[in-house]
Design a protein around this motif. Structure first.
Motif, PDB file in Angstrom:
ATOM      1  N   HIS A 117       0.827  -1.218  -0.069  1.00  0.00           N
ATOM      2  CA  HIS A 117      -0.196   0.165   0.179  1.00  0.00           C
ATOM      3  C   HIS A 117       0.845   1.199   0.117  1.00  0.00           C
ATOM      4  O   HIS A 117       0.347   2.298  -0.326  1.00  0.00           O
ATOM      5  CB  HIS A 117      -0.887  -0.125   1.304  1.00  0.00           C
ATOM      6  N   GLY A 118       2.012   1.169   0.201  1.00  0.00           N
ATOM      7  CA  GLY A 118       3.096   2.369  -0.064  1.00  0.00           C
ATOM      8  C   GLY A 118       2.770   3.407   0.796  1.00  0.00           C
ATOM      9  O   GLY A 118       2.711   4.370   0.340  1.00  0.00           O
ATOM     10  N   GLY A 119       2.139   3.094   1.975  1.00  0.00           N
ATOM     11  CA  GLY A 119       2.213   4.150   3.137  1.00  0.00           C
ATOM     12  C   GLY A 119       0.331   4.510   3.189  1.00  0.00           C
ATOM     13  O   GLY A 119       0.070   5.403   4.060  1.00  0.00           O
ATOM     14  N   GLN A 120      -0.214   4.286   2.376  1.00  0.00           N
ATOM     15  CA  GLN A 120      -1.810   4.630   2.188  1.00  0.00           C
ATOM     16  C   GLN A 120      -2.685   3.522   2.837  1.00  0.00           C
ATOM     17  O   GLN A 120      -3.109   2.800   2.053  1.00  0.00           O
ATOM     18  CB  GLN A 120      -2.164   4.915   0.792  1.00  0.00           C
ATOM     19  N   LEU A 121      -2.590   3.591   4.177  1.00  0.00           N
ATOM     20  CA  LEU A 121      -3.278   2.585   4.839  1.00  0.00           C
ATOM     21  C   LEU A 121      -4.423   3.331   5.876  1.00  0.00           C
ATOM     22  O   LEU A 121      -3.972   4.265   6.310  1.00  0.00           O
ATOM     23  CB  LEU A 121      -2.461   1.531   5.719  1.00  0.00           C
ATOM     24  N   ASP A 122      -5.465   3.036   5.981  1.00  0.00           N
ATOM     25  CA  ASP A 122      -6.170   3.318   6.862  1.00  0.00           C
ATOM     26  C   ASP A 122      -6.807   2.106   7.970  1.00  0.00           C
ATOM     27  O   ASP A 122      -6.703   0.936   7.578  1.00  0.00           O
ATOM     28  CB  ASP A 122      -7.575   4.237   6.446  1.00  0.00           C
ATOM     29  N   THR A 125      -9.081  -0.522   5.919  1.00  0.00           N
ATOM     30  CA  THR A 125      -8.177  -1.216   5.026  1.00  0.00           C
ATOM     31  C   THR A 125      -7.351  -2.389   5.921  1.00  0.00           C
ATOM     32  O   THR A 125      -7.288  -3.513   5.565  1.00  0.00           O
ATOM     33  CB  THR A 125      -7.097  -0.620   4.142  1.00  0.00           C
ATOM     34  N   ASN A 151       3.092   1.498   9.963  1.00  0.00           N
ATOM     35  CA  ASN A 151       3.009   2.127   8.463  1.00  0.00           C
ATOM     36  C   ASN A 151       3.590   3.534   8.506  1.00  0.00           C
ATOM     37  O   ASN A 151       4.237   4.056   7.649  1.00  0.00           O
ATOM     38  CB  ASN A 151       1.800   2.104   8.091  1.00  0.00           C
ATOM     39  N   ALA A 152       3.055   4.418   9.734  1.00  0.00           N
ATOM     40  CA  ALA A 152       3.308   5.765   9.518  1.00  0.00           C
ATOM     41  C   ALA A 152       4.897   5.686   9.851  1.00  0.00           C
ATOM     42  O   ALA A 152       5.547   6.918   9.049  1.00  0.00           O
ATOM     43  CB  ALA A 152       2.764   6.355  10.977  1.00  0.00           C
ATOM     44  N   HIS A 155       6.646   4.845   6.383  1.00  0.00           N
ATOM     45  CA  HIS A 155       6.437   5.834   5.312  1.00  0.00           C
ATOM     46  C   HIS A 155       6.375   7.333   5.731  1.00  0.00           C
ATOM     47  O   HIS A 155       5.630   8.038   5.195  1.00  0.00           O
ATOM     48  CB  HIS A 155       5.230   5.468   4.623  1.00  0.00           C
ATOM     49  N   ALA A 158       3.202   8.931   6.545  1.00  0.00           N
ATOM     50  CA  ALA A 158       2.174   8.988   5.545  1.00  0.00           C
ATOM     51  C   ALA A 158       0.643   8.877   6.069  1.00  0.00           C
ATOM     52  O   ALA A 158      -0.321   9.608   5.591  1.00  0.00           O
ATOM     53  CB  ALA A 158       2.249   7.717   4.564  1.00  0.00           C
ATOM     54  N   LYS A 159       0.379   8.046   7.070  1.00  0.00           N
ATOM     55  CA  LYS A 159      -0.853   7.770   7.554  1.00  0.00           C
ATOM     56  C   LYS A 159      -0.522   7.513   9.365  1.00  0.00           C
ATOM     57  O   LYS A 159       0.068   6.649   9.463  1.00  0.00           O
ATOM     58  CB  LYS A 159      -1.536   6.900   6.818  1.00  0.00           C
TER      59      LYS A 159
END
Length: 163
Positions: A117-122, A125, A151-152, A155, A158-159
């Motif tokens: 997901h390249g850092g784009q997780l919520d 998801t 994840n943050a 990346h 990122a999120k």
């Protein structure tokens, strides 16, 4: 008997096994890497997740001979230079483990998820993608927090992790 040749955690390994030997059993019994757990042998619980050629797979549904020639990373192969992988560190920091049985599979699934997901997780998801991994202790809230935190970190923020 069949000859299996793999690269496991960056090291070339080989061994003979019956053609019906599952990858999870080859990893545990032939290689002595017991961090990968056997839970159900039916792809339901996710305790046996490893990375094969960079992607998470449930090693209880792959024959060792099918994996021959592949590069496999187990939970033991994530830490580097004595430092925990960021996902392992986040699980520790956010109490994303209880009994620990599901933890190796959860961590391996999370690493793959974060990479894809390249850092784009919520949160939604993460919860959806962890559906194939069962935590018998029901520690999902802290597991999700740990994944979002890792994840943050991986990346550059990122999120942000759920509070």
């Amino acid at each position: 008997m069949a000859k299996v040749k793999l690269t496991v955690n960056g090291r070339a390994v080989s061994g003979d096994c019956e053609e019906r030997t599952l990858l999870v059993h080859f990893i545990r019994e032939r290689l002595g890497l017991t961090g990968t757990h056997v839970g159900c042998d039916t792809t339901q619980c996710g305790t046996c997740v490893v990375h094969m050629d960079g992607k998470s797979v449930k090693s209880c549904t792959i024959l060792a001979v099918q994996a021959s020639g592949s590069s496999v990373t187990t939970i033991e192969g994530l830490a580097a230079n004595g430092e925990l992988h960021p996902v392992q560190a986040a699980f520790k920091e956010h109490h994303g483990l209880q009994c620990g049985f599901c933890t190796p599979g959860m961590v391996m699934t999370a690493v793959d998820m974060i990479n894809r997901h390249g850092g784009q997780l919520d949160e939604q998801t993460v919860r959806q993608e962890l559906e194939g991994n069962i935590c018998r202790c029901t520690g999902y809230h802290n597991i999700v927090k740990a994944v979002l935190s890792a994840n943050a970190e991986m990346h550059g923020g990122a999120k942000q992790a759920a509070e």
